[in-house]
Design an enzyme around this catalytic site. Structure first.
Site, mmCIF file in Angstrom:
data_model
loop_
_atom_site.group_PDB
_atom_site.id
_atom_site.type_symbol
_atom_site.label_atom_id
_atom_site.label_comp_id
_atom_site.label_asym_id
_atom_site.label_seq_id
_atom_site.Cartn_x
_atom_site.Cartn_y
_atom_site.Cartn_z
ATOM 1 N N LYS A 1 0.234 -4.287 6.639
ATOM 2 C CA LYS A 1 0.649 -4.315 5.233
ATOM 3 C C LYS A 1 2.153 -4.069 5.121
ATOM 4 C CE LYS A 1 -1.615 -4.361 1.860
ATOM 5 N NZ LYS A 1 -1.989 -5.491 0.958
ATOM 6 N N SER B 1 0.848 -1.195 0.000
ATOM 7 C CA SER B 1 0.000 0.000 0.000
ATOM 8 C C SER B 1 0.880 1.241 0.000
ATOM 9 C CB SER B 1 -0.896 0.012 1.244
ATOM 10 O OG SER B 1 -1.507 1.281 1.416
#
Length: 375
Positions: free
Chosen positions: A160, A126
């Site tokens: 993430k 991300s």
């Protein structure tokens, strides 16, 4: 408009798309068959009952990625050359679920991929892994440090980032020197099947919330059409496969893809409220700018804080929160120079066309649902 031709590119061999029935995942599967039609594709997802009709040539496998035996069974049967991993826990999930799916699930996938001889592993990270929610992000690039733990306001993003680290550390590991990995960091994905950004903006317009603007609209923001993100993933897979052919040679640092992370955006930073108005225009809004009410950042933060407490007492979530105010008034855009130079990346669909396609999909779905109910 689209910037690419229709020439098919050679096969990627056997590709497993983890999360291939999800929003981004099924667009990656679509693009594989569009650009690499001779590739064999296996879709792994917790439930594979959505987004299947456009890709009947793929095989589908209901698989829990937190179950090592289930993952190993699929990988052992299919023997993929490439794994593209797009799965994470939903942003609003509890921390334990993020740990289990995003961190533990990624590690399980890495181990299975190594054991069956996968050549290339591409992870969907991300762009927010370098965002702390306070610092303006101006042309952020891959040299910026990861923001995790207490400095990271979103636990989703922390996990993430940890998963990205695990993926990149697995690259050319001593035990598996021929296993190559990289990470793609997309920013603000929109398009057909988007469930977070465009649907909320269309709903906001219908509630009359398009009549308001928070701040001065001088904050540039990145949004990325989903097919461009899919394109970036496949370029990464191609580059890793190419590098695999020349093992054990290690490319120059200025050319290297394996062990690296790459921001992928449309390369078209846009003022946040200009983007919102483009979405609302496609929804049918024709209100003149002179009719828009401007709220200062401070005033909107105060109102958002009051609403959060008031709605908390009612067990509900308000339409305006301090987090949304910060999100809509901060600068957040990234450099894609590294992806351009090392992956040969360039967006294939511009942002305006991406907005049109995404909103049209929402409106078409609504018509189809309405007709279905009327039967």
């Amino acid at each position: 408009m689209s910037n690419e031709g229709k020439i098919a590119i050679p096969s990627l061999g056997k590709v497993v798309v983890v999360g291939g029935c999800g929003f981004l995942g099924h667009h990656i599967v679509n693009r594989i068959f569009k650009r690499h039609p001779d590739t064999k594709v296996a879709v792994v997802d917790l439930r594979t009952n959505t987004n299947r009709s456009s890709n009947p040539n793929a095989s589908y496998h209901d698989t829990d990625i937190t179950d090592p035996n289930a993952v190993m069974k699929v990988f052992g049967q299919f023997r993929p050359d490439v794994v593209i991993h797009t799965v994470a826990a939903l942003p609003f999930a509890k921390p334990a679920m993020h740990d289990k799916v995003t961190i533990e699930g990624t590690n399980i996938l890495l181990r299975a991929a190594q054991e069956v001889g996968v050549k290339a592993f591409v992870y969907t990270s991300s762009a927010s892994v370098i965002l702390d929610g306070k610092t303006e992000l101006v042309n952020g690039d891959e040299t910026w440090p990861l923001v995790t733990g207490k400095k990271q306001p979103e636990y989703y993003t922390t996990t993430k980032a940890y998963a990205e680290v695990a993926v990149l550390e697995a690259n050319r590991s001593p035990s598996y020197p021929n296993f190559l990995t990289c990470a793609i960091r997309p920013a603000g994905i929109i398009g057909e099947g988007d469930v977070q950004t465009l649907p909320k903006m269309v709903t906001a317009c219908r509630k009359g919330q398009h009549k308001f603007q928070v701040g001065d609209n001088n904050n540039l923001f990145d949004f990325t059409y989903v097919e461009n993100v899919a394109h970036g993933h496949l370029l990464a897979a191609q580059a890793l496969l190419h590098t695999h052919k020349i093992l054990p040679t290690i490319p120059l640092d200025t050319e290297r893809v394996d062990g690296e992370a790459f921001f992928i955006t449309n390369g078209q930073p846009v003022y946040f409220w200009d983007f919102a108005r483009a979405v609302w225009h496609e929804t049918g809004d024709r209100m003149p700018l002179s009719s828009v009410w401007h709220l200062s950042h401070e005033f909107a933060m105060a109102i958002g804080t009051i609403l959060v407490w008031a709605f908390w007492l009612l067990g509900r979530t308000p339409n305006l929160t301090p987090a949304q105010v910060r999100y809509s008034t901060m600068t957040k855009y990234h450099s894609i120079d590294k992806a351009k130079k090392r992956l040969g990346y360039a967006p294939v669909v511009d942002l305006g066309e991406g907005i049109k396609r995404g909103v049209k999909y929402i409106l078409d779905q609504e018509v189809a649902e309405s007709e279905k109910k009327g039967q």
